[in-house]
Design an enzyme around this catalytic site. Sequence first.
Site, short mmCIF file in Angstrom:
data_model
loop_
_atom_site.label_atom_id
_atom_site.label_comp_id
_atom_site.label_asym_id
_atom_site.label_seq_id
_atom_site.Cartn_x
_atom_site.Cartn_y
_atom_site.Cartn_z
N LYS A 141 -3.26 5.12 -2.64
CA LYS A 141 -4.18 5.95 -1.85
C LYS A 141 -4.63 7.12 -2.70
O LYS A 141 -3.82 7.75 -3.39
CB LYS A 141 -3.47 6.46 -0.59
N ASP A 201 -13.54 -1.61 4.00
CA ASP A 201 -12.52 -1.65 5.05
C ASP A 201 -13.14 -1.08 6.33
O ASP A 201 -13.69 -1.82 7.15
CB ASP A 201 -11.28 -0.86 4.57
N LYS A 206 -1.40 -0.97 -4.16
CA LYS A 206 -2.56 -0.19 -3.71
C LYS A 206 -2.17 1.28 -3.65
O LYS A 206 -1.14 1.63 -3.06
CB LYS A 206 -3.01 -0.68 -2.34
N LYS A 217 -9.24 -6.90 8.76
CA LYS A 217 -8.15 -6.47 9.65
C LYS A 217 -8.47 -7.03 11.03
O LYS A 217 -9.57 -6.79 11.57
CB LYS A 217 -8.06 -4.94 9.72
N GLU A 266 -11.35 0.59 -2.72
CA GLU A 266 -11.53 0.34 -1.29
C GLU A 266 -12.14 1.55 -0.59
O GLU A 266 -11.67 2.67 -0.75
CB GLU A 266 -10.16 0.00 -0.68
N SER A 270 0.85 -1.19 0.00
CA SER A 270 0.00 0.00 0.00
C SER A 270 0.88 1.23 0.00
O SER A 270 1.73 1.39 0.88
CB SER A 270 -0.90 -0.03 1.25
N ASP A 311 -7.48 3.09 -2.76
CA ASP A 311 -8.10 3.17 -1.43
C ASP A 311 -8.36 4.63 -1.10
O ASP A 311 -7.44 5.44 -1.06
CB ASP A 311 -7.16 2.55 -0.38
N GLY A 335 -3.68 -4.04 6.38
CA GLY A 335 -2.56 -3.73 7.27
C GLY A 335 -2.82 -2.44 8.03
O GLY A 335 -3.65 -1.62 7.63
O1 OSB Z 1 -6.89 2.02 4.86
O2 OSB Z 1 -5.89 0.17 4.64
C1 OSB Z 1 -5.93 1.30 5.12
C2 OSB Z 1 -2.69 2.11 6.95
C3 OSB Z 1 -3.19 2.67 8.09
C4 OSB Z 1 -4.55 2.79 8.25
C5 OSB Z 1 -5.41 2.37 7.25
C6 OSB Z 1 -4.92 1.79 6.10
C7 OSB Z 1 -3.53 1.68 5.93
C8 OSB Z 1 -2.91 1.16 4.74
C9 OSB Z 1 -1.50 0.62 4.85
O3 OSB Z 1 -3.42 1.17 3.64
C10 OSB Z 1 -1.46 -0.82 5.21
C11 OSB Z 1 -0.07 -1.26 5.62
O4 OSB Z 1 0.87 -1.12 4.83
O5 OSB Z 1 0.06 -1.77 6.75
MG MG Z 2 -8.19 0.92 3.65
#
Ligand code: OSB
Ligand code: MG
Length: 372
Positions: free
Chosen positions: A166, A241, A164, A265, A216, A138, A191, A293
């Site tokens: 953002k 999520d 992924k 998660k 997402e 991500s 996401d 994550g």
């Molecule tokens: O939205 O999935 C998410 C990190 C922190 C809070 C929310 C998210 C995320 C990530 C990174 O997308 C996931 C990772 O690399 O651990």
């Molecule tokens: Mg997410």
Amino acid sequence: MSIPIKQIKLHKLSMRLNNPFTTSFGTLKDKEFFITEAVDEDGKRGFGESVAFTSPWYTEETVKTNEHIMEDFLIPILQKNTIAHPDDVSSLFSSIRRNNMAKAALEGAIWDLYAKRENMPLSEALGGTKKNIDVGISIGIQPTTQDLLDVIEKYVREGYKRIKIKIKPGRDIDVLKEVRYHFPDLPIMADANSAYTLQDIEHLKKMDELNLMMLEQPLAHDDIVDHAKLQAAMDTPICLDESIHSLEDVKKANQLGSCKIINIKIGRVGGLTEAKRIHDYCEKNNIPVWCGGMLEAGVGRAHNVALTTLPQFILPGDTAGSSHYWQEDIIQPEVEVNQGLIHVPDKPGIGYEVDEKILKKATIDVKTFNFH
Ligand code: OSB
Ligand code: MG
């Protein structure tokens, strides 16, 4: 036979991220979190990790609320009850509303302790069978599109199975188009961390041309109704999520057609037992799942690896390698990714040793709770 817990320790840690992580909410540079430790009569130790952040942007929980709930409510419940199996923990905790990350942190330590006492890997204790798991990565919002293309290039070369990206209003379709242009066949997804509303429906529908694996959590963190309207109007699969806190939430989202994919998660759903129940329901109902994550340190990362060995985790998760996040992780060996795969450890419990020296270096506070 019950699990004879003698002591629980809450280690509060602070660690600097290698890559400051930017979402539609802001940038995270340092991570404060708890490593939970459950010790039994023989001195065997199980470890868990709380994934709440210091501010409640992702869910309502924070490091401070986790401490309060664990110390004042959850640990006293554990002190008053016998636990035959880690699955008992979530039912014991059900008298406390939500606070899922606090629950998961303690339940995780008990799952690890249980697996170590049974002399089996946590993956096996959960019913997982995979020997290797597929992982993606991500990428936080980058200053420029060129920066994004450069980091994608780097992670593609490292072998990650999907990327992924953002997004947020103003940095979405155009950025994704550019990425798709440079990487025509790359498995990519976006996401939004709840940055849009249904008013953006025409804009979001343009994503259907980009061959995304999924989009997402585009809409509100507490919504499943508007997501159903958006999913009906879009070909791109929606993955939930933030909206998913329990198996009940998954069932309702599925009935409404709010999504086609679920991001599980462990912290968000209150622990491994609930994560497993969601997995089993999704397996029966043909809903693909993947493991999300929370920028975990090694202990939380190891729990994610173990969970991902269950069969319905058919899409690559966000569990990247330790070195992507940390200068030095708190476990030995660190979680390593080779050609987009993590080899699942076969040692008892989480299968990685907590490195006492590094743990100590990162620790800012410890609290100990004795059981009688
Ligand atoms: O939205 O999935 C998410 C990190 C922190 C809070 C929310 C998210 C995320 C990530 C990174 O997308 C996931 C990772 O690399 O651990
Ligand atoms: Mg997410």
